[in-house]
Design an enzyme around this catalytic site. Structure first.
Site, short mmCIF file in Angstrom:
data_model
loop_
_atom_site.label_atom_id
_atom_site.label_comp_id
_atom_site.label_asym_id
_atom_site.label_seq_id
_atom_site.Cartn_x
_atom_site.Cartn_y
_atom_site.Cartn_z
N ALA A 62 0.83 -1.21 0.00
CA ALA A 62 0.00 0.00 0.00
C ALA A 62 0.86 1.26 0.00
CB ALA A 62 -0.94 0.00 1.21
N GLU A 63 1.86 1.30 0.86
CA GLU A 63 2.71 2.50 0.92
C GLU A 63 3.52 2.66 -0.36
OE1 GLU A 63 5.45 5.21 3.76
OE2 GLU A 63 4.51 3.42 4.60
#
Length: 140
Positions: A62-63
């Protein structure tokens, strides 16, 4: 500036070389003017001890996609991006296959970008829902 999807994907994948993204086998696959997509295979390399997709690997995916997405909106010669906060709700477990993360912009300010990242499986089941805040800084 004209948006070039293929160039964005190429640049994002090139940035993955010799990083955690390469270790996790994250691949950028699609891009638009307000979104970016990447995939990650679910193998024992990203499992926790119970044989399930590790929440930390999910957050790393996600990051990675949310931070790369912010780069699409900045002047990389003068600015850089730093993730400053991420939250994740893990809603479904996964043992094998492929997960796909799609980052969509919620807020695009001059100094803060807010992204929603949906991570789904091959059947579009929601695995995790994440929110990432990035700060845009002058390049040092």
């Amino acid at each position: 500036m004209n948006f070039n999807k293929e160039e964005v994907i190429r640049i994002c994948n090139k940035m993955c070389q010799n990083t955690l993204m390469q270790t996790l086998n994250i691949k950028f696959t699609d891009a638009g003017e307000d979104f970016l997509v990447a995939t990650m295979p679910v193998t024992p390399d990203v499992h926790q001890p119970m044989g399930l997709l590790h929440g930390g690997a999910t957050v790393a995916l996600a990051e990675s996609v949310g931070s790369a997405a912010s780069i699409m909106f900045i002047n990389t010669e003068k600015q850089e991006v730093r993730g400053i906060e991420i939250s994740a709700n893990h809603l479904k477990s996964k043992r094998e296959g492929l997960v796909t993360a799609t980052a969509k912009i919620i807020h695009k300010g001059r100094s803060i970008h807010l992204w929603e990242i949906r991570i789904v499986d091959e059947q579009n089941n929601l695995i995790s829902l994440c929110k990432l805040s990035n700060m845009v800084l002058p390049k040092r």
